[in-house]
Design an enzyme around this catalytic site. Structure first.
Site, PDB file in Angstrom:
ATOM      1  N   TYR A 139       0.852  -1.192   0.000  1.00  0.00           N
ATOM      2  CA  TYR A 139       0.000   0.000   0.000  1.00  0.00           C
ATOM      3  C   TYR A 139       0.886   1.240   0.000  1.00  0.00           C
ATOM      4  O   TYR A 139       1.739   1.404   0.879  1.00  0.00           O
ATOM      5  CB  TYR A 139      -0.902   0.011   1.237  1.00  0.00           C
ATOM      6  N   GLN A 198     -10.879  -0.398   1.412  1.00  0.00           N
ATOM      7  CA  GLN A 198     -11.202  -1.288   0.289  1.00  0.00           C
ATOM      8  C   GLN A 198      -9.946  -1.853  -0.372  1.00  0.00           C
ATOM      9  O   GLN A 198      -9.965  -2.978  -0.890  1.00  0.00           O
ATOM     10  CB  GLN A 198     -12.094  -0.582  -0.734  1.00  0.00           C
ATOM     11  N   HIS A 269       4.473  15.528   9.673  1.00  0.00           N
ATOM     12  CA  HIS A 269       3.819  14.367   9.066  1.00  0.00           C
ATOM     13  C   HIS A 269       2.312  14.391   9.273  1.00  0.00           C
ATOM     14  O   HIS A 269       1.538  14.089   8.363  1.00  0.00           O
ATOM     15  CB  HIS A 269       4.374  13.070   9.669  1.00  0.00           C
ATOM     16  N   GLU A 334       9.984   5.578  17.643  1.00  0.00           N
ATOM     17  CA  GLU A 334      10.231   5.213  16.247  1.00  0.00           C
ATOM     18  C   GLU A 334      11.599   5.735  15.799  1.00  0.00           C
ATOM     19  O   GLU A 334      12.416   4.995  15.274  1.00  0.00           O
ATOM     20  CB  GLU A 334       9.119   5.802  15.381  1.00  0.00           C
ATOM     21  N   HIS A 335      11.851   7.026  15.986  1.00  0.00           N
ATOM     22  CA  HIS A 335      13.136   7.654  15.657  1.00  0.00           C
ATOM     23  C   HIS A 335      13.788   8.191  16.918  1.00  0.00           C
ATOM     24  O   HIS A 335      13.105   8.689  17.813  1.00  0.00           O
ATOM     25  CB  HIS A 335      12.947   8.832  14.686  1.00  0.00           C
TER      26      HIS A 335
END
Length: 436
Positions: A139, A198, A269, A334-335
């Site tokens: 994705y 979907q 982000h 995460e970072h």
């Protein structure tokens, strides 16, 4: 200067860890739960009505009237055209970054792939071998920004691992040459312009045109993440990625503007993204706060930055460097940016952080784009038990055993009796019957 209050806490407070837990943006699961029934309904319809449901949802969400599934497909020829429509500098950037990511993941493969076999004196063969996953769905988000880097980070490790078939789902809302160009560089045959719940459900269940995949990877919004969570087990997934997050540990020798923009780099982000600073020096923290308020009005994505900083930033005053690594490992971000004196010595204490960036010159952005590290990294404390996406995510290990008569007789009684201890009688019989 912008008038906002930034959240600050101090380790001198007796309730520091309680406050920290409360302030960490760990409520992503509760956000997911709020839309669970909505997501399950779409998954059910995609499973039952297949292509018809995709046309229905596309026309509903995009306010269009498309009646042919072929309109969702972009072939390799169009991807190639997109690549050559880019200017030379952009093509060069894509090619260099792709090559570096390939180099790192090829090296990762060399050090990870290790089929092994033991041949015992009795003649037994015991071993393990690595098999590639056969069919993967990727994705590529198409929402708030452009993500050619995500294309490279997800597809290249899969290809290097030997995945035979990769299906791409990319909800392109307008002509996006740079993403299509990056897909062309990855030698992708076709792209489906399908997004959201979907897309994930289609990967999981397949339809008359698209085969179901064995594993889904790639980031997305809360609807995509919840879809992956619901379908996990029926299909493999890479991770449940929450909003981006970063922890920065600095000292009075750090460059204030560097640190300020390191915090901004993740807050741009998403409004749910979280930026966290640790520092011993209270004056440095105050200067960081001033700088944040000073620069926000001039940022390109200032509305997103503003909401993220207002709601989720956390400035932590610590007593000493000795207590810092416990806090950093507790947050499991995460970072992680480490910008202090004797940084590599301190880094030995870091156990829980997805990707780590050490020293004055090492902006986190190098990890996102050009140095070859994978930027698909566990969020929401999951770096305690998981790793960045890599070639190992596209392999499965299978074990094997081949016994001879001598070994059978040697282990017959031990194994048969063990199964009886567990009251699994047919296990014992399946061994005994071989004596006939």
């Amino acid at each position: 200067m912008l008038k906002i209050n930034l959240t600050k806490i101090d380790t001198n407070n007796n309730y520091f860890y309680n406050n920290l837990i409360y302030l960490l943006n760990l409520n992503f699961d509760s956000i997911l739960n709020n839309v669970e029934n909505y997501v399950k309904n779409i998954i059910y319809n995609v499973k039952k009505y297949k292509e018809k449901s995709l046309l229905f949802y596309y026309n509903k969400f995009e306010k269009k009237s498309i009646n042919k599934f072929e309109n969702f497909i972009i072939n390799k020829k169009k991807m190639k055209e997109s690549f050559y429509k880019l200017d030379k500098e952009t093509r060069f950037i894509l090619e260099v970054c792709k090559n570096r990511i390939e180099m790192i993941h090829n090296e990762q493969k060399k050090n990870f792939i290790n089929n092994w076999k033991i041949i015992e004196e009795s003649g037994n063969f015991l071993g393990q071998k690595n098999n590639s996953i056969e069919n993967v769905g990727v994705y590529v988000p198409g929402g708030k920004a452009l993500y050619p880097s995500t294309v490279f980070m997800n597809i290249l490790p899969a290809k290097i691992s030997g995945v035979k078939k990769i299906e791409i789902f990319f909800p392109q809302k307008e002509k996006n040459n740079i993403v299509l160009a990056s897909l062309y560089l990855c030698d992708i045959e076709r792209v489906f312009l399908i997004g959201g719940v979907q897309a994930i459900a289609t990967m999981a269940y397949g339809n008359n045109i698209i085969d179901k995949v064995d594993k889904i990877c790639g980031p997305g919004n809360i609807y995509v993440t919840l879809s992956k969570k619901i379908l996990y087990g029926f299909v493999g997934i890479d991770s449940l990625a929450g909003p981006s997050e970063i922890v920065v540990f600095c000292d009075e020798y750090s460059n204030i503007e560097n640190i300020t923009f390191d915090l901004f780099s993740q807050s741009e982000h998403d409004k749910l993204s979280q930026s966290i600073l640790l520092c011993e020096n209270i004056n440095f923290i105050k200067n960081i706060e001033k700088n944040i308020k000073k620069f926000i009005p001039f940022l390109y994505r200032k509305n997103i930055n503003y909401n993220s900083i207002l709601n989720n930033i956390l400035l932590i005053k610590i007593k000493s460097k000795n207590e810092a690594f416990n806090i950093i490992n507790f947050i499991s971000s995460e970072h992680f940016i480490l910008d202090i004196k004797n940084n590599f010595e301190f880094f030995k204490n870091i156990k829980n952080a997805g990707s780590n960036f050490i020293g004055f010159y090492t902006s986190e952005s190098f990890g996102d784009y050009s140095m070859g590290l994978n930027h698909v990294i566990p969020t929401k404390t999951r770096s305690r038990f998981s790793s960045s996406l890599g070639v190992y995510d596209f392999y499965k290990k299978i074990s094997y055993l081949k016994m001879n008569k001598f070994s059978f007789e040697k282990f017959f009684h031990l194994t048969s009796n063990f199964s009886l201890k567990e009251k699994l009688f047919t296990h014992s019989e399946s061994i005994k019957i071989r004596l006939k």
